[in-house]
Enzyme design. Structure first.
Site, mmCIF file in Angstrom:
data_model
loop_
_atom_site.group_PDB
_atom_site.id
_atom_site.type_symbol
_atom_site.label_atom_id
_atom_site.label_comp_id
_atom_site.label_asym_id
_atom_site.label_seq_id
_atom_site.Cartn_x
_atom_site.Cartn_y
_atom_site.Cartn_z
ATOM 1 N N LYS A 112 2.877 2.706 -1.533
ATOM 2 C CA LYS A 112 2.347 3.484 -0.889
ATOM 3 C C LYS A 112 2.406 5.047 -1.473
ATOM 4 O O LYS A 112 1.487 5.984 -1.180
ATOM 5 C CB LYS A 112 2.812 3.600 0.645
ATOM 6 C CG LYS A 112 2.339 2.402 1.122
ATOM 7 C CD LYS A 112 2.363 2.362 2.867
ATOM 8 C CE LYS A 112 1.869 1.052 3.471
ATOM 9 N NZ LYS A 112 2.580 -0.414 2.962
HETATM 10 C C1 LIG Z 1 2.215 -1.496 2.752
HETATM 11 C C2 LIG Z 1 2.535 -2.689 1.902
HETATM 12 C C3 LIG Z 1 1.839 -3.854 1.811
HETATM 13 C C4 LIG Z 1 0.647 -4.077 2.419
HETATM 14 O O1 LIG Z 1 -0.365 -3.171 1.922
HETATM 15 P P1 LIG Z 1 -1.856 -3.004 2.616
HETATM 16 O O2 LIG Z 1 -2.512 -2.144 2.015
HETATM 17 O O3 LIG Z 1 -1.432 -2.711 4.039
HETATM 18 O O4 LIG Z 1 -2.466 -4.447 2.402
HETATM 19 C C5 LIG Z 1 2.485 -4.627 0.808
HETATM 20 N N1 LIG Z 1 3.477 -4.601 0.298
HETATM 21 C C6 LIG Z 1 4.481 -3.326 0.599
HETATM 22 C C7 LIG Z 1 5.845 -3.110 -0.247
HETATM 23 C C8 LIG Z 1 3.901 -2.267 1.154
HETATM 24 O O5 LIG Z 1 4.566 -1.191 1.564
#
Ligand SMILES: *Cc1c(COP(=O)(O)O)cnc(C)c1O
Length: 469
Positions: A112
């Site tokens: 993120k």
């Molecule tokens: C947020 C997150 C996801 C999922 O991603 P999306 O964009 O919501 O599909 C997967 N793995 C980790 C470590 C995350 O922080």
């Protein structure tokens, strides 16, 4: 470049308005009115570029001239300069045809950061141009709050308050949030559960005078600019592995469908993507959809990949809009049906179109553990549980053996040390830039689960409420 709502009843907006609006006024999500497309020649010219330069070239068409190009380039360089690896999102080869793309070299060790490090800077820039400020509030169970805090820390035009459930996050998760001592960052340890924290934030947004008085904002996963920033690494991996002269497949561990939707967008822009393999944990609403054409919610089960423990995937609406031939009224109707009944189905023709590109695979807890264990045993490479879900999906997928597969590594194994240690027998250590996390000073406010107390706290931390120019 203009942006339209997936529900067809909100005003068309320019990039900067979409950035600050998040959700559209009709409840829909914003998408570009047309996809910018790169020619094969342009894609070839991307090979070997530094990440920040590639990022600027991929994203500039989306800005529609609403952010000054030189200013944008500086924001991008600054955002990706905060990463601990010079390649920003390095590829690691696991076997003849499988690569892992490490998206976890940002400040909070999860993917993120790739979007949020840029988003925070973009917010600041656009707000500064307009002479505005915002107050960001959010709730976290522990995984995602730190990425929002790192995105907003020290921003001139943003104050951020993040609520987490007191004593219910891991020490690493808490410290990643509470050791950020910037004056515009506040951490609330709520005496309650994560649901209480989420309800409190919802109540703040539903209180219109409070919301307007503080110019409340969220940096949530439906924001278009987050998708835009995530498109870049798909292009980076694709051209590194031979695109446009060779097709590439991606395996993406998925919760809210934001990350994998960015891969879909990269393909719409001309990247030759052979397949998008969606990996879900036992919260498998998406895997079930791609198998049946029906989406139905059936509750959330906690797993060892908690960032994907979701009931519904909010960004899926963007794909649905395209499957509905961009008919906003039809998309709105399907979403209304889903809200009312917890279920909707697409036609066989629409499902077939989705399956030409996507396939979905569920990875249960035992399979997640087994994937972490076998990968470590066979290659010495440590996966976090989310990455393991994606890699398991890649291994389950029916793919042409000549096509390289990139599995997205969405978190550093040290972010989920207990599960990793249980699977591999080795406890992953924190990377160097966080090795002193447990010596750092913490700051947090423990508050009761009382909405008036919480609102007073947020108000007191908001420069909007204080009338600062
Ligand atoms: C947020 C997150 C996801 C999922 O991603 P999306 O964009 O919501 O599909 C997967 N793995 C980790 C470590 C995350 O922080």
């Amino acid at each position: 470049m203009q942006y339209i709502s997936t529900r067809g009843a909100a005003p068309t907006l320019a990039f900067d308005d979409v950035l600050l609006a998040g959700l559209a006024r009709d409840g829909g999500l914003y998408v570009p009115d047309t996809w910018p497309r790169f020619t094969a020649e342009e894609l070839r010219s991307f090979r070997g570029l530094p990440y920040a330069e590639l990022a600027a070239r991929v994203m500039l068409p989306f800005l529609g001239g609403r952010v000054d190009e030189q200013a944008f380039r500086a924001l991008v360089r600054d955002a990706y300069g905060s990463f601990a690896h010079k390649a920003v999102v390095p590829l690691v080869q696991l076997d003849e045809r499988t690569w892992v793309m490490e998206l976890f070299h940002g400040p909070t060790l999860a993917f993120k950061d790739v979007a949020l490090q840029l988003l925070g800077r973009l917010f600041d820039h656009v707000l500064g141009q307009r002479g505005e400020r915002v107050t960001v509030v959010g709730a976290t169970s522990g995984d995602t709050g730190s990425a929002a805090i790192e995105a907003c820390r020290d921003r001139e035009r943003v104050d951020i308050v993040i609520l987490h459930p007191h004593n219910r996050t891991s020490a690493v998760q808490r410290r990643q949030m509470t050791t950020v001592l910037s004056p515009n960052v506040s951490n609330v340890a709520l005496q309650g559960t994560f649901d209480d924290a989420q309800d409190a934030v919802k109540a703040m947004f539903n209180d219109q005078p409070f919301r307007d008085g503080l110019n409340l904002s969220a940096v949530n996963s439906i924001n278009w600019a987050r998708i835009m920033a995530q498109i870049v690494y798909y292009v980076a991996a694709g051209v590194a592995l031979g695109a446009p002269d060779r097709e590439v497949a991606f395996a993406v561990p998925t919760g809210n469908f934001g990350n994998v939707y960015a891969a879909y967008a990269a393909r719409a822009m001309g990247l030759p993507v052979a397949k998008l393999v969606v990996g879900t944990n036992s919260n498998d609403i998406l895997a079930r959809f791609f198998q049946s054409g029906t989406m139905w919610a059936n509750g959330v089960t906690p797993t060892i990949s908690p960032s994907m423990d979701i009931q519904v995937s909010s960004n899926f609406e963007r794909l649905l809009f395209d499957l509905m031939d961009r008919d906003g009224a039809a998309t709105a109707q399907v979403m209304a049906e889903f809200r009312a009944t917890g279920r909707f189905a697409v036609s066989q023709g629409q499902l077939a179109r989705a399956l030409a590109l996507f396939e979905g695979h569920r990875c249960g807890e035992a399979e997640t553990m087994e994937t972490m264990a076998s990968t470590y045993r066979e290659t010495g490479y440590m996966l976090d549980p989310h990455t393991a879900v994606g890699l398991h999906a890649a291994r389950s997928a029916k793919l042409d053996p000549g096509i390289p597969v990139v599995a997205l590594a969405c978190a550093h194994p040290a972010k989920f040390p207990d599960a990793v240690e249980q699977a591999t027998g080795v406890r992953p250590g924190l990377p160097r830039h966080l090795s002193d996390l447990f010596e750092r000073e913490e700051r947090l406010s423990v508050l009761p689960n009382d909405i008036d107390v919480l609102k007073d706290f947020v108000r007191a931390r908001s420069r909007v409420a204080a009338g600062v120019a």
